[in-house]
Design an enzyme around this catalytic site. Structure first.
Site, PDB file in Angstrom:
ATOM      1  N   LYS A  29      31.874  64.187  70.799  1.00  0.00           N
ATOM      2  CA  LYS A  29      32.432  64.265  69.446  1.00  0.00           C
ATOM      3  C   LYS A  29      31.541  63.512  68.457  1.00  0.00           C
ATOM      4  CE  LYS A  29      37.375  64.427  70.654  1.00  0.00           C
ATOM      5  NZ  LYS A  29      37.701  65.713  70.030  1.00  0.00           N
ATOM      6  N   ARG A  64      43.691  70.690  78.330  1.00  0.00           N
ATOM      7  CA  ARG A  64      44.281  71.823  79.064  1.00  0.00           C
ATOM      8  C   ARG A  64      43.983  71.735  80.551  1.00  0.00           C
ATOM      9  NH1 ARG A  64      41.087  75.737  75.093  1.00  0.00           N
ATOM     10  NH2 ARG A  64      41.576  73.952  73.801  1.00  0.00           N
TER      11      ARG A  64
END
Ligand code: BES
Ligand code: ZN
Ligand code: ZN
Length: 502
Positions: free
Chosen positions: A278, A352
């Site tokens: 990120k 996920r």
């Protein structure tokens, strides 16, 4: 601070509070006080142009010594037909901030001044005002030097709500307070820094908090999870020096023949993005990437605190997502607990992967009646819904109808989002069963993430996925809590259980 409910005013109160709906005349106890002070309150009420009686507006009047009190505080409740549980909590929160600022110590809130034409019954109005005060008083200051604190500042010691309905308000408040304690546990977990809260230490904190209340807590360690074939969750955790954990919590307050309700949480204790790293700006916020798991822990705590007559299993997948020589990579193919393979295309779409193994495990081991997962899953949900609404993806209209009603009942805002074949198709891989990134990655990111999770839900099992990426963290102070972890999800789910499963 002690919050109590009485029929009569306690002599020792230094501050009196009078909640007022818009357009309401001064009467009852407030009129008495006004007479005693030669119209002091009426003068302030009528002449102060700033005080418009809007929800949460306050007007403070300094009282003469002869009254036996220091302050009278008028608290605006807005228009009575617009009053809601949520609104009452906002007003209660704003009231608490004023009282703290004033240095008021023992407060009486006079609920008999007034018509209440709102849809909210008087006892619920009182209980939710008190809940607002309670939520607003939360602080996370354990890392601050207490020697810097102002010695003289005692803070609010007691707030008494005075009304003829004290008993029913008190009963309603007992349930709300248990819920607030769960919210505080969740906030505390989210607010802990990631060097203190990481998978192992997190599991210990959960044990310490929940076991004394009779919650069974089981911890799966990294070796066990590798053996069990949780290749998706383990792939995310493998780049970190902090080994992964899964914590399974059981509360058996219902009858033994009742299937449990299942709750699953994403617990990424820090999300750097991994190899798909990120940007540096605001990466610190990613300590809140375990907000879903914190909500599950908070919920379990609330239920156990009030001995709820229901069976619940909560499971949280705990990992730290780090780049390292041992980190998983884009292009890796991993095998999930249910035997399906997943092509990794972005290591930042890690939530996920943690959830799919945890969801599959809970369904296989505990066969829950419904399963609801919570996760700070996508930035896309924030683009769609902002920071007030939690996005809910649900495969069952009946379950959604219940969640919709309980969300409204609890004051937590939920909004249904779409699942569908178009999204599911995007999550199929050419080289594995699934991929962890949508093919058209820019669009519908919250729905493609949810569609991925849906692959791991058993046929016919009612399931909902709550994307709390926008709601788990408050970016500024609010009436019902400071900047930081919010405990999003605890209240809506606690209310869901109270309303529909007890
Ligand atoms: N933890 C983030 C999502 C997130 C973003 C939570 C902002 C809270 C605030 C998640 O793991 C993530 O990075 N998601 C990616 C997915 C993308 C790579 C498909 C995202 O949303 O950008
Ligand atoms: Zn991520
Ligand atoms: Zn994440």
């Amino acid at each position: 601070m002690k919050i109590s409910f009485f029929n009569e005013l306690n002599e020792a109160t230094d501050t009196l509070v009078f909640p007022l709906f818009k357009g309401q005349a001064i009467k009852d106890a407030l009129a008495d006080l006004d007479t005693k002070t030669d119209g002091l309150i009426a003068t302030h009420y009528e002449e102060n142009k700033q005080f418009k009686c809007k929800l949460g507006d306050v007007l403070v009047v300094r009282l003469p010594k002869s009254t036996g009190h220091r302050y009278a505080v008028l608290l605006g409740l807005g228009e009575d037909e617009k009053m809601s549980r949520d609104g009452a909590e906002t007003a209660g929160g704003k009231l608490y901030k004023t009282l703290k600022h004033l240095g008021a110590e023992h407060i009486g809130v006079m609920m008999e001044q007034g018509l209440n034409d709102s849809d909210l019954p008087m006892d619920a109005l009182i209980a939710h005002l008190a809940m607002g005060v309670n939520l607003s008083a939360y602080e996370f200051d354990k890392y601050k030097d207490k020697r810097d604190a102002d010695e003289d500042e005692k803070g609010v010691e007691a707030i008494d709500f005075i009304s003829s309905q004290a008993e029913s308000a008190s009963n309603a408040y007992i349930v709300l307070d248990a819920m607030a304690q769960g919210v505080f546990f969740a906030r505390d977990l989210v607010n802990e820094p990631p060097n203190v809260l990481y998978p192992e230490s997190y599991a210990e904190m959960v044990k310490e908090k929940l076991k004394p209340l009779g919650v069974q807590v089981e911890v799966l360690d990294d070796k066990k999870m590798v053996k069990m074939g949780m290749g998706a969750l383990m792939a995310v955790g493998q780049g970190s020096a902090r080994p992964a954990r899964m914590v399974i919590m059981r509360w058996n307050g219902g009858s033994p023949d009742q299937k449990p309700l299942g709750f699953v949480g994403k617990g990424v204790t820090f999300d750097t993005g991994g190899i798909s790293i990120k940007p540096a700006a605001q990466m610190d916020l990613m300590k809140m990437d375990m907000g879903g798991s914190a909500a599950v822990c908070g919920l379990m705590y609330s239920l156990a605190l009030r001995n709820a007559p229901v069976n619940v299993v909560g499971a949280i997948g705990l990992v730290e997502n780090m780049p390292s020589d041992n980190a998983y990579r884009p292009a890796d193919i991993v095998k999930a607990y249910n035997g399906k393979t997943i092509e990794i295309l972005n290591t930042d779409a890690e939530g996920r992967l943690v959830l799919c193994d945890t969801l599959a495990y809970v369904q296989e081991q505990h066969d829950p009646e419904i399963v609801i997962d919570l996760a700070t899953l996508t930035g896309a949900i924030m683009v769609a819904l902002g920071t007030e609404y939690t996005g809910v993806f649900c495969n069952n209209d009946e379950l959604w109808a219940k969640m919709d009603a309980s969300g409204k009942h609890s004051g937590e805002k939920l909004w249904r989002m779409p699942l569908g074949d178009n999204f599911s198709e995007e999550m199929k891989s050419k080289v594995a069963d699934y991929r962890n990134l949508g093919t058209v990655a820019r669009y519908g990111g919250a729905s493609t993430a949810a569609a991925f999770l849906e692959f791991f839900i058993d046929k016919d099992r009612p399931w909902a996925h709550m994307d709390i990426a926008g709601t788990a963290w408050a970016h500024k102070d609010k009436p019902t809590g400071p900047m930081g972890g919010t405990g999003a999800g605890v209240r809506a789910l606690h209310q869901l259980i109270v309303d529909h499963y007890e």
